[in-house]
Design a protein around this motif. Structure first.
Motif, PDB file in Angstrom:
ATOM      1  N   SER A 247      58.448  10.884  59.119  1.00 52.83           N
ATOM      2  CA  SER A 247      58.171  10.655  60.530  1.00 52.83           C
ATOM      3  C   SER A 247      57.925  11.990  61.240  1.00 52.83           C
ATOM      4  O   SER A 247      58.641  12.969  61.003  1.00 52.83           O
ATOM      5  N   SER A 248      56.936  12.000  62.114  1.00 53.29           N
ATOM      6  CA  SER A 248      56.709  13.165  62.961  1.00 53.29           C
ATOM      7  C   SER A 248      57.556  13.047  64.221  1.00 53.29           C
ATOM      8  O   SER A 248      57.594  11.996  64.861  1.00 53.29           O
ATOM      9  N   LEU A 249      58.214  14.133  64.567  1.00 51.99           N
ATOM     10  CA  LEU A 249      58.993  14.174  65.801  1.00 51.99           C
ATOM     11  C   LEU A 249      58.155  14.820  66.906  1.00 51.99           C
ATOM     12  O   LEU A 249      56.936  14.877  66.810  1.00 51.99           O
ATOM     13  N   GLY A 250      58.793  15.294  67.986  1.00 50.89           N
ATOM     14  CA  GLY A 250      58.042  15.804  69.116  1.00 50.89           C
ATOM     15  C   GLY A 250      57.281  17.083  68.821  1.00 50.89           C
ATOM     16  O   GLY A 250      57.874  18.081  68.410  1.00 50.89           O
ATOM     17  N   MET A 251      55.963  17.054  69.027  1.00 48.90           N
ATOM     18  CA  MET A 251      55.121  18.230  68.813  1.00 48.90           C
ATOM     19  C   MET A 251      54.408  18.665  70.094  1.00 48.90           C
ATOM     20  O   MET A 251      53.797  19.731  70.122  1.00 48.90           O
ATOM     21  N   ALA A 252      54.484  17.865  71.135  1.00 44.58           N
ATOM     22  CA  ALA A 252      53.872  18.242  72.408  1.00 44.58           C
ATOM     23  C   ALA A 252      54.737  19.285  73.121  1.00 44.58           C
ATOM     24  O   ALA A 252      55.914  19.479  72.800  1.00 44.58           O
TER      25      ALA A 252
END
Length: 228
Positions: free
Chosen positions: A143-148
């Motif tokens: 899963s990708s978490l927060g990248m913004a």
């Protein structure tokens, strides 16, 4: 396409490359993270994909989402993504589902043999549904978490969800998964240790961090599918 993968085979060998050819990867979310992971895997030898996204391409996507160009604006992301990947290699099989991922989507997934799942979606509810499906079916997932709201691509790494910190999305994800009885040690993530450099209702983003996450995810998927 006889020469396309020559350099890949030199790096990982014929045996491992052959393993990748027959695998099927599900990519849910085709934005900055999922799009880069998808293209990297396609260029690396994966020949079968199932892709899911409900969104259309907007001009605001073009500063960071590698799959799209201006000619794609206002078109469905899944259609544009499939077209791009098959322009790279016409022999890649892509099944595109144009819908927002939800519990109802899960029934469709039972029709496919999936070897790995990439969760690149923002909705916590959808992420939870996808993780629970993967664990129930014994399918590996990342899963990708927060990248913004981040700038430094070197801060992105792969780790277990229970080890993550300094990420508001990860905190909420951990909380909700615990409520659903999921062992956080079973969930691998792409995670940025940088933490948000700004706050705001509209997430700010450039290409570096999301694409770094996508490349890290692709590497992790390839490593697992080769049996490492």
């Amino acid at each position: 396409m006889t020469q396309m993968y020559d350099r890949s085979i030199l790096l990982i060998g014929e045996e491992d490359f052959a393993k990748l050819n027959n695998k099927c990867v599900l990519v849910v979310g085709l934005g900055g993270v999922g799009g880069t992971a998808f293209e990297c895997l396609a260029r690396s030898g994966i020949k079968n994909f199932l892709i899911i996204d409900f969104d259309v391409v907007s001009e605001s996507n073009l500063n960071r989402q590698i799959l799209y160009t201006y000619s794609d604006v206002n078109q469905n992301k899944v259609d544009c993504a499939k077209k791009r990947i098959q322009a790279i290699n016409k022999d890649i099989n892509v099944i595109a589902i144009n819908e927002r991922f939800s519990e109802s989507t899960i029934t469709k997934l039972n029709d496919y043999k999936i070897d790995f799942i990439i969760d690149a979606i923002d909705s916590i509810d959808a992420k939870i549904s996808l993780v629970k499906f993967a664990l129930d079916k014994n399918i590996r997932i990342i899963s990708s978490l927060g990248m913004a709201n981040r700038l430094d691509p070197s801060k992105v790494t792969i780790m277990r969800l229970d080890k993550t910190y300094n990420c508001p999305l990860a905190k909420k994800f951990r909380f909700e998964l615990r409520k659903n009885g999921v062992n956080l040690k079973d969930v691998m993530c792409a995670f940025s240790s940088e933490g948000p450099v700004r706050k705001g209702i509209v997430p700010a983003s450039m290409m570096m961090v999301p694409s770094s996450a996508g490349l890290n995810i692709a590497y992790y998927v390839l490593k697992c599918l080769k049996g490492e």
